[in-house]
Design a protein around this motif. Structure first.
Motif, PDB file in Angstrom:
ATOM      1  N   SER A  54       0.830  -1.199   0.000  1.00  0.00           N
ATOM      2  CA  SER A  54       0.000   0.000   0.000  1.00  0.00           C
ATOM      3  C   SER A  54       0.867   1.253   0.000  1.00  0.00           C
ATOM      4  N   ALA A  55       1.865   1.292   0.874  1.00  0.00           N
ATOM      5  CA  ALA A  55       2.753   2.454   0.939  1.00  0.00           C
ATOM      6  C   ALA A  55       3.500   2.640  -0.375  1.00  0.00           C
ATOM      7  N   GLU A  56       3.912   1.548  -0.996  1.00  0.00           N
ATOM      8  CA  GLU A  56       4.642   1.656  -2.265  1.00  0.00           C
ATOM      9  C   GLU A  56       3.740   2.184  -3.374  1.00  0.00           C
ATOM     10  N   LEU A  57       2.480   1.731  -3.412  1.00  0.00           N
ATOM     11  CA  LEU A  57       1.561   2.235  -4.432  1.00  0.00           C
ATOM     12  C   LEU A  57       1.303   3.725  -4.226  1.00  0.00           C
ATOM     13  N   VAL A  58       1.161   4.162  -2.985  1.00  0.00           N
ATOM     14  CA  VAL A  58       0.984   5.585  -2.710  1.00  0.00           C
ATOM     15  C   VAL A  58       2.193   6.374  -3.209  1.00  0.00           C
ATOM     16  N   LEU A  73      -5.336   4.276   6.757  1.00  0.00           N
ATOM     17  CA  LEU A  73      -4.697   3.794   7.980  1.00  0.00           C
ATOM     18  C   LEU A  73      -5.768   3.168   8.860  1.00  0.00           C
ATOM     19  N   THR A  74      -5.416   2.103   9.600  1.00  0.00           N
ATOM     20  CA  THR A  74      -6.340   1.501  10.553  1.00  0.00           C
ATOM     21  C   THR A  74      -5.659   1.371  11.912  1.00  0.00           C
ATOM     22  N   CYS A  75      -6.483   1.123  12.930  1.00  0.00           N
ATOM     23  CA  CYS A  75      -5.983   0.959  14.295  1.00  0.00           C
ATOM     24  C   CYS A  75      -5.529  -0.466  14.587  1.00  0.00           C
ATOM     25  N   VAL A  76      -5.719  -1.386  13.646  1.00  0.00           N
ATOM     26  CA  VAL A  76      -5.534  -2.812  13.911  1.00  0.00           C
ATOM     27  C   VAL A  76      -4.051  -3.162  14.021  1.00  0.00           C
ATOM     28  N   GLY A  77      -3.701  -3.935  15.052  1.00  0.00           N
ATOM     29  CA  GLY A  77      -2.396  -4.575  15.138  1.00  0.00           C
ATOM     30  C   GLY A  77      -1.217  -3.655  15.308  1.00  0.00           C
ATOM     31  N   ALA A  78      -1.416  -2.494  15.915  1.00  0.00           N
ATOM     32  CA  ALA A  78      -0.296  -1.560  16.085  1.00  0.00           C
ATOM     33  C   ALA A  78      -0.499  -0.750  17.347  1.00  0.00           C
ATOM     34  N   THR A  79       0.609  -0.400  17.986  1.00  0.00           N
ATOM     35  CA  THR A  79       0.547   0.508  19.118  1.00  0.00           C
ATOM     36  C   THR A  79       0.369   1.932  18.617  1.00  0.00           C
ATOM     37  N   ARG A  80       0.077   2.811  19.556  1.00  0.00           N
ATOM     38  CA  ARG A  80      -0.093   4.209  19.192  1.00  0.00           C
ATOM     39  C   ARG A  80       1.188   4.780  18.581  1.00  0.00           C
ATOM     40  N   GLU A  81       2.336   4.446  19.129  1.00  0.00           N
ATOM     41  CA  GLU A  81       3.585   4.975  18.604  1.00  0.00           C
ATOM     42  C   GLU A  81       3.905   4.384  17.229  1.00  0.00           C
ATOM     43  N   GLU A  82       3.587   3.104  17.024  1.00  0.00           N
ATOM     44  CA  GLU A  82       3.798   2.511  15.698  1.00  0.00           C
ATOM     45  C   GLU A  82       2.938   3.211  14.653  1.00  0.00           C
ATOM     46  N   LEU A  83       1.692   3.520  15.010  1.00  0.00           N
ATOM     47  CA  LEU A  83       0.835   4.250  14.082  1.00  0.00           C
ATOM     48  C   LEU A  83       1.394   5.646  13.811  1.00  0.00           C
ATOM     49  N   ALA A  84       1.890   6.307  14.857  1.00  0.00           N
ATOM     50  CA  ALA A  84       2.469   7.635  14.672  1.00  0.00           C
ATOM     51  C   ALA A  84       3.664   7.584  13.723  1.00  0.00           C
ATOM     52  N   GLU A  85       4.479   6.546  13.835  1.00  0.00           N
ATOM     53  CA  GLU A  85       5.634   6.401  12.939  1.00  0.00           C
ATOM     54  C   GLU A  85       5.194   6.195  11.493  1.00  0.00           C
ATOM     55  N   ARG A  86       4.116   5.447  11.293  1.00  0.00           N
ATOM     56  CA  ARG A  86       3.612   5.249   9.932  1.00  0.00           C
ATOM     57  C   ARG A  86       3.109   6.565   9.348  1.00  0.00           C
ATOM     58  N   VAL A  87       2.441   7.358  10.181  1.00  0.00           N
ATOM     59  CA  VAL A  87       1.969   8.659   9.708  1.00  0.00           C
ATOM     60  C   VAL A  87       3.159   9.552   9.354  1.00  0.00           C
ATOM     61  N   ARG A  88       4.189   9.560  10.190  1.00  0.00           N
ATOM     62  CA  ARG A  88       5.379  10.371   9.902  1.00  0.00           C
ATOM     63  C   ARG A  88       6.025   9.933   8.585  1.00  0.00           C
ATOM     64  N   ALA A  89       6.106   8.623   8.365  1.00  0.00           N
ATOM     65  CA  ALA A  89       6.717   8.126   7.128  1.00  0.00           C
ATOM     66  C   ALA A  89       5.907   8.551   5.910  1.00  0.00           C
ATOM     67  N   LEU A  90       4.584   8.547   6.022  1.00  0.00           N
ATOM     68  CA  LEU A  90       3.754   8.981   4.902  1.00  0.00           C
ATOM     69  C   LEU A  90       3.913  10.480   4.656  1.00  0.00           C
ATOM     70  N   PHE A  91       3.981  11.282   5.716  1.00  0.00           N
ATOM     71  CA  PHE A  91       4.261  12.708   5.536  1.00  0.00           C
ATOM     72  C   PHE A  91       5.594  12.909   4.830  1.00  0.00           C
ATOM     73  N   ALA A  92       6.622  12.168   5.250  1.00  0.00           N
ATOM     74  CA  ALA A  92       7.945  12.310   4.642  1.00  0.00           C
ATOM     75  C   ALA A  92       7.929  11.934   3.170  1.00  0.00           C
ATOM     76  N   ALA A  93       7.041  11.021   2.770  1.00  0.00           N
ATOM     77  CA  ALA A  93       6.924  10.621   1.366  1.00  0.00           C
ATOM     78  C   ALA A  93       6.158  11.644   0.536  1.00  0.00           C
ATOM     79  N   GLY A  94       5.535  12.619   1.187  1.00  0.00           N
ATOM     80  CA  GLY A  94       4.778  13.632   0.462  1.00  0.00           C
ATOM     81  C   GLY A  94       3.275  13.495   0.572  1.00  0.00           C
ATOM     82  N   VAL A  95       2.776  12.528   1.339  1.00  0.00           N
ATOM     83  CA  VAL A  95       1.334  12.334   1.487  1.00  0.00           C
ATOM     84  C   VAL A  95       0.751  13.484   2.303  1.00  0.00           C
TER      85      VAL A  95
END
Length: 329
Positions: A54-58, A73-95
């Motif tokens: 999904s991230a690669e297609l974006v 993004l979903t809440c499933v299978g991740a801690t709050r900090e893991e989700l925050a890191e995914r959001v940061r990575a998407l921002f860094a990619a330009g999302v």
């Protein structure tokens, strides 16, 4: 609040489920991108099976098309900090556009349970995205934010004021076990957490959509509600979705598609889809979000019909450049 002057048209995509399908899926995506939709949304494997894809297609959409992608993004299978890191990575990619979902229970589990250290509601995920947004782009008035373009998705939907980042959420016109009262309370909670607009799950009756919007407005929900429309061409897929969503396939539609000839079935399905679209536009829908399942032909047939009815061609619009990566500070 929406000040849109035209209905938007957008497509939902699935990341390839197997690497050998990458180029075939990408070919179809490029066909859809060439038609000039307002935006794509890219689904996200809640169990982890397709998060990387999904991230690669974006990222690929950002690099090779001018159609802005909304990252799920979903809440499933991740801690709050893991989700925050995914959001940061998407921002860094330009999302700059997100769809925040609670997500379904992981495979093999019948009921929803928040992961340890995780989030339990999509409104909490909306708030987390807004928190990371402030970390990465700065609070209102920060020069980093002022230098950014408003979200193209927010501009196209006429969201006022249009911010640099948009956050969408789900809405449910029909088929759920909880009550309309619960759905409206959840939608208001998501709006209050910072959601800009909602996209509905599948439905087959324009009245279900219209009544949801009317009830939402009466309950203080002012964000645009985009109807999510599934091209009604694949009978097996409709029944599979019925199992997943508990939204029953109407008996009349099921009978309509129960024909041997593939071309006749496709013709009937497209006609039924266009009739549903005409009805939701007639009751004031701000646009249409098509669940494509990566099938370009039905989606493009629908878009051709809409343009024949005078809906403007998004491809002719001069878009601001999609913002590049912004480093976290």
């Amino acid at each position: 609040m929406s000040t849109a002057t035209h209905p938007t048209v957008s497509f939902e995509l699935f990341p390839p489920r197997r690497p050998e399908l990458d180029e075939e899926v990408w070919r179809r995506v490029l066909c859809m991108a060439g038609a000039g939709p307002d935006f794509f949304s890219v689904t996200y494997g809640a169990s982890g099976s397709s998060r990387a894809a999904s991230a690669e297609l974006v990222r690929r959409l950002l690099r090779h098309t001018d159609v802005p992608p909304i990252a799920h993004l979903t809440c499933v299978g991740a801690t709050r900090e893991e989700l925050a890191e995914r959001v940061r990575a998407l921002f860094a990619a330009g999302v700059r556009d997100f769809l925040a979902l609670r997500g379904d229970p992981p495979r093999g589990e019948a009921t929803w349970r928040a992961p340890e250290g995780g989030l339990s509601r999509s409104s909490q995920l909306v708030a987390l995205i807004r928190q990371v947004e402030a970390e990465v782009l700065g609070p209102p008035g920060d020069p980093r934010r002022q230098a950014g373009h408003p979200s193209i998705v927010a501009l196209d939907l006429g969201i006022s004021p249009a911010d640099v980042v948009s956050v969408a959420v789900a809405a449910y016109p029909s088929g759920l076990s909880h009550t309309r009262r619960d759905e409206l309370a959840a939608l208001r909670e998501k709006q209050d957490a910072g959601a800009d607009f909602a996209i509905t799950q599948v439905f087959y009756d324009a009245e279900a959509y219209a009544s949801l919007v009317a009830d939402a407005r009466a309950g203080g929900v002012h964000i645009p509600v985009l109807p999510g429309i599934l091209p009604l061409t694949d009978r097996r897929r409709l029944h599979r979705l019925e199992e997943l969503s508990a939204v029953p396939v109407p008996v009349t539609l099921d009978a309509l598609l129960d024909v041997e000839d593939e071309h006749e079935r496709l013709r009937r399905g497209i006609d039924a889809t266009l009739a549903l679209i005409d009805r939701v536009l007639a009751v004031g829908a701000p646009g249409l979000h098509l669940y494509t399942f990566n099938q370009d032909r039905p989606a493009l047939d629908v878009l051709e019909h809409l343009r024949a009815r005078g809906i403007r061609n998004p491809a002719l619009m001069t878009r601001p450049a999609v913002p590049g990566p912004v480093p976290a500070t």
